[in-house]
Design a protein around this motif. Structure first.
Motif, PDB file in Angstrom:
ATOM      1  N   LEU A   1     -65.700 -17.624 -59.974  1.00  0.00           N
ATOM      2  CA  LEU A   1     -64.913 -18.667 -59.308  1.00  0.00           C
ATOM      3  C   LEU A   1     -65.151 -18.635 -57.801  1.00  0.00           C
ATOM      4  O   LEU A   1     -65.412 -19.661 -57.169  1.00  0.00           O
ATOM      5  CB  LEU A   1     -63.425 -18.476 -59.613  1.00  0.00           C
ATOM      6  CG  LEU A   1     -62.491 -19.505 -58.973  1.00  0.00           C
ATOM      7  CD1 LEU A   1     -62.674 -20.878 -59.603  1.00  0.00           C
ATOM      8  CD2 LEU A   1     -61.030 -19.066 -59.083  1.00  0.00           C
ATOM      9  N   GLU A   2     -65.087 -17.449 -57.221  1.00  0.00           N
ATOM     10  CA  GLU A   2     -65.315 -17.316 -55.786  1.00  0.00           C
ATOM     11  C   GLU A   2     -66.769 -17.608 -55.427  1.00  0.00           C
ATOM     12  O   GLU A   2     -67.047 -18.276 -54.423  1.00  0.00           O
ATOM     13  CB  GLU A   2     -64.921 -15.913 -55.318  1.00  0.00           C
ATOM     14  CG  GLU A   2     -65.325 -15.557 -53.895  1.00  0.00           C
ATOM     15  CD  GLU A   2     -64.648 -16.407 -52.821  1.00  0.00           C
ATOM     16  OE1 GLU A   2     -65.119 -16.364 -51.666  1.00  0.00           O
ATOM     17  OE2 GLU A   2     -63.666 -17.113 -53.119  1.00  0.00           O
ATOM     18  N   HIS A   3     -67.710 -17.139 -56.254  1.00  0.00           N
ATOM     19  CA  HIS A   3     -69.114 -17.379 -55.946  1.00  0.00           C
ATOM     20  C   HIS A   3     -69.444 -18.872 -55.983  1.00  0.00           C
ATOM     21  O   HIS A   3     -70.237 -19.368 -55.161  1.00  0.00           O
ATOM     22  CB  HIS A   3     -70.005 -16.608 -56.929  1.00  0.00           C
ATOM     23  CG  HIS A   3     -70.061 -15.150 -56.658  1.00  0.00           C
ATOM     24  ND1 HIS A   3     -70.684 -14.248 -57.493  1.00  0.00           N
ATOM     25  CD2 HIS A   3     -69.569 -14.402 -55.621  1.00  0.00           C
ATOM     26  CE1 HIS A   3     -70.573 -13.027 -56.998  1.00  0.00           C
ATOM     27  NE2 HIS A   3     -69.894 -13.094 -55.863  1.00  0.00           N
ATOM     28  N   GLY A   4     -68.856 -19.605 -56.931  1.00  0.00           N
ATOM     29  CA  GLY A   4     -69.065 -21.044 -56.966  1.00  0.00           C
ATOM     30  C   GLY A   4     -68.568 -21.712 -55.698  1.00  0.00           C
ATOM     31  O   GLY A   4     -69.232 -22.593 -55.131  1.00  0.00           O
TER      32      GLY A   4
ATOM     33  N   PRO B   1     -59.137 -11.494 -53.031  1.00  0.00           N
ATOM     34  CA  PRO B   1     -59.085 -10.771 -54.296  1.00  0.00           C
ATOM     35  C   PRO B   1     -57.729 -10.913 -54.988  1.00  0.00           C
ATOM     36  O   PRO B   1     -57.661 -11.026 -56.222  1.00  0.00           O
ATOM     37  CB  PRO B   1     -59.355  -9.322 -53.877  1.00  0.00           C
ATOM     38  CG  PRO B   1     -60.191  -9.451 -52.647  1.00  0.00           C
ATOM     39  CD  PRO B   1     -59.644 -10.652 -51.934  1.00  0.00           C
ATOM     40  N   ARG B   2     -56.669 -10.935 -54.222  1.00  0.00           N
ATOM     41  CA  ARG B   2     -55.323 -11.088 -54.791  1.00  0.00           C
ATOM     42  C   ARG B   2     -55.184 -12.442 -55.497  1.00  0.00           C
ATOM     43  O   ARG B   2     -54.625 -12.536 -56.586  1.00  0.00           O
ATOM     44  CB  ARG B   2     -54.284 -10.954 -53.681  1.00  0.00           C
ATOM     45  CG  ARG B   2     -52.853 -11.178 -54.116  1.00  0.00           C
ATOM     46  CD  ARG B   2     -51.916 -11.045 -52.922  1.00  0.00           C
ATOM     47  NE  ARG B   2     -50.541 -11.369 -53.274  1.00  0.00           N
ATOM     48  CZ  ARG B   2     -49.541 -11.410 -52.403  1.00  0.00           C
ATOM     49  NH1 ARG B   2     -49.763 -11.107 -51.136  1.00  0.00           N
ATOM     50  NH2 ARG B   2     -48.315 -11.709 -52.796  1.00  0.00           N
ATOM     51  N   GLU B   3     -55.710 -13.507 -54.882  1.00  0.00           N
ATOM     52  CA  GLU B   3     -55.628 -14.828 -55.498  1.00  0.00           C
ATOM     53  C   GLU B   3     -56.453 -14.896 -56.777  1.00  0.00           C
ATOM     54  O   GLU B   3     -56.053 -15.528 -57.767  1.00  0.00           O
ATOM     55  CB  GLU B   3     -56.116 -15.894 -54.516  1.00  0.00           C
ATOM     56  CG  GLU B   3     -55.162 -16.170 -53.363  1.00  0.00           C
ATOM     57  CD  GLU B   3     -55.757 -17.137 -52.362  1.00  0.00           C
ATOM     58  OE1 GLU B   3     -55.039 -18.089 -51.979  1.00  0.00           O
ATOM     59  OE2 GLU B   3     -56.926 -16.967 -51.966  1.00  0.00           O
ATOM     60  N   LEU B   4     -57.620 -14.276 -56.782  1.00  0.00           N
ATOM     61  CA  LEU B   4     -58.472 -14.295 -57.970  1.00  0.00           C
ATOM     62  C   LEU B   4     -57.814 -13.547 -59.119  1.00  0.00           C
ATOM     63  O   LEU B   4     -57.851 -14.007 -60.279  1.00  0.00           O
ATOM     64  CB  LEU B   4     -59.836 -13.690 -57.637  1.00  0.00           C
ATOM     65  CG  LEU B   4     -60.676 -14.475 -56.616  1.00  0.00           C
ATOM     66  CD1 LEU B   4     -61.891 -13.666 -56.193  1.00  0.00           C
ATOM     67  CD2 LEU B   4     -61.100 -15.815 -57.194  1.00  0.00           C
ATOM     68  N   LEU B   5     -57.199 -12.400 -58.816  1.00  0.00           N
ATOM     69  CA  LEU B   5     -56.512 -11.659 -59.863  1.00  0.00           C
ATOM     70  C   LEU B   5     -55.322 -12.453 -60.392  1.00  0.00           C
ATOM     71  O   LEU B   5     -55.050 -12.459 -61.606  1.00  0.00           O
ATOM     72  CB  LEU B   5     -56.056 -10.299 -59.334  1.00  0.00           C
ATOM     73  CG  LEU B   5     -55.441  -9.356 -60.369  1.00  0.00           C
ATOM     74  CD1 LEU B   5     -56.461  -8.990 -61.440  1.00  0.00           C
ATOM     75  CD2 LEU B   5     -54.902  -8.086 -59.710  1.00  0.00           C
TER      76      LEU B   5
END
Length: 453
Positions: free
Chosen positions: A344-347, A360-364
């Motif tokens: 998601l972040e890489h996109g 990282p907190r948002e992704l988790l």
């Protein structure tokens, strides 16, 4: 009362996630009844080595699509190669085969760190469209598969009435391959959905198996049927839909209805906080505003969207507008919550040319609380706290991938191969990639996949 002792864990402290060491969890009826940190294990505690996180939630799954992994890349593997294999696989399903396959797929999910799944299910009937002698044969097969694997299941019973948007907004007929997906009309689906809810409530524990609703897409549900759903769908269940996955869908919707798919849902009052829009890859600024103001959830499936060449959805813009971001594995090109978080972040980085689009907190949170909130099963928070369900995954901090990583940044280093233990409802269900009751996921998948061409 049962105890788990964690070498380290992500816990909630003063409303924020923090990494603590020596964390002891007491559990009762599958929930965390007590939490303390900086303590030693007590006799009888189950020790979880490594770094313990809340287990992940999978907000979008088509279990039978697991058949497609590694089978849709002949030549250059264009969309038509994928489509032919998908319909072939759907046509070969029976309740017996599907229960065996779904059990294996759900075991793979559990072993990689998922404790819940939203199954977007539309293979309702026999090939040709005739109902099974057991009215909910396919649906109950999926529920039994979930119970066998130990995963929490939200069974999203899907309305699928048309093969596309026809002239003037009427739906085109379902193709022969799609006939088993359909119901007579929206009223017949609502009746079947009500019956299914009654049967599932009677037969399965509420915190483990529950029923939600889905609309396949605006291509699969004509506008007159959207009106019926808006008026009659029970208000207490989640609603999911594939939304704006392809530019062709948007163009057909604009031509027939004069609005985008998101605008069409808003026209009928279906764009609400209980809605989960899956993919939402090709949105206008107005679509983003509508989804954000509604507080809807947007379920991104980065590995599938890459595999199908769908594009990169505007996740950051949606989040900033007020939408909740969730993650799913869709067609299971890979089943790995850490890979989906990172993708998601890489996109976002590839699309924007900027780093640090999500913390990282948002992704988790997208992989835990955000995804679980789109389901009908209990919500897992993004950090451990008393009162929450005891769904955990432990991750090795010293693998070749995670060694040297700061624990809060495992999102950018860990994979499913690093998950050492998975706990669901206070029970240890998998360790080191092996299901404690059913064994190795690879063996189960190998046997199940032998029955499909």
């Amino acid at each position: 009362m049962k105890g788990f002792w964690c070498e380290a864990a992500l816990i909630e402290e003063n409303g924020r996630p923090v990494v603590a060491t020596g964390v002891r969890l007491e559990t009762h009826d599958g929930r965390i009844s007590g939490l303390s940190s900086g303590v030693n294990a007590e006799p009888g505690d189950q020790v979880l080595d490594g770094m313990v996180f809340p287990a992940a939630a999978n907000a979008h799954s088509h279990a039978f699509h697991r058949i497609l992994r590694g089978r849709t890349h002949d030549g250059r593997g264009d969309f038509w190669v994928w489509r032919e294999q998908m319909y072939r696989s759907a046509g070969e399903l029976t309740p017996e085969k599907y229960e065996k396959l779904a059990t294996a797929v759900f075991v793979e999910m559990v072993a990689t760190g998922f404790s819940s799944v939203a199954e977007f299910h539309y293979v309702h009937h026999q090939p040709g469209g005739h109902p099974y002698p057991e009215r909910h044969g396919m649906e109950l097969a999926l529920a039994r598969a979930a119970m066998a694997s130990g995963i929490r299941l939200t069974l999203l019973d899907t309305l699928y009435l048309a093969g596309g948007i026809g002239a003037g907004g009427g739906g085109t007929p379902l193709s022969a391959e799609q006939a088993r997906f359909g119901d007579t009309d929206a009223h017949a689906w609502l009746d079947r959905l009500s019956s299914l809810r009654t049967e599932v409530t009677r037969a399965f524990p509420r915190e483990m198996v529950s029923v939600g609703a889905a609309l396949h897409s605006v291509r699969g549900v004509p506008e007159q049927d959207l009106k019926i759903v808006a008026e009659h769908l029970p208000v207490d269940i989640p609603l999911h839909i594939h939304l704006s996955e392809q530019p062709a869908e948007n163009a057909a919707c604009q031509q027939a209805y004069g609005v985008t798919p998101a605008g069409l849902l808003a026209r009928h009052g279906l764009l609400t906080r209980r809605l989960s829009a899956v993919h939402a890859t090709h949105l206008t600024p107005e679509d983003i505003r509508l989804l954000g103001e509604a507080g809807a959830t947007v379920v991104m499936c980065p590995s599938t969207e890459a595999d199908l060449a769908d594009g990169i959805g505007p996740a950051r813009s949606l989040s900033d507008a007020g939408a909740t971001i969730a993650l799913g594995t869709d067609q299971h090109a890979v089943i790995d919550p850490w890979t989906e978080m990172r993708a998601l972040e890489h996109g976002e980085r590839l699309n924007s040319g900027q780093r640090g689009r999500f913390t990282p907190r948002e992704l988790l949170a997208a992989a835990t609380q955000g995804a679980a909130a789109s389901m009908a099963t209990p919500v897992m928070p993004a950090a451990l706290r008393p009162g929450a369900v005891c769904d955990l995954m432990a991750v090795a901090p010293d693998s070749v991938r995670t060694a040297g990583s700061a624990a809060p940044q495992f999102v950018f280093s860990a994979t499913a191969s690093d998950v050492t233990d998975v706990v669901i409802a206070g029970e240890l269900v998998a360790s080191n990639g092996i299901h404690r009751r059913l064994g190795k996921p690879g063996n189960l998948l190998t046997e199940a996949l032998k029955e499909f061409s």
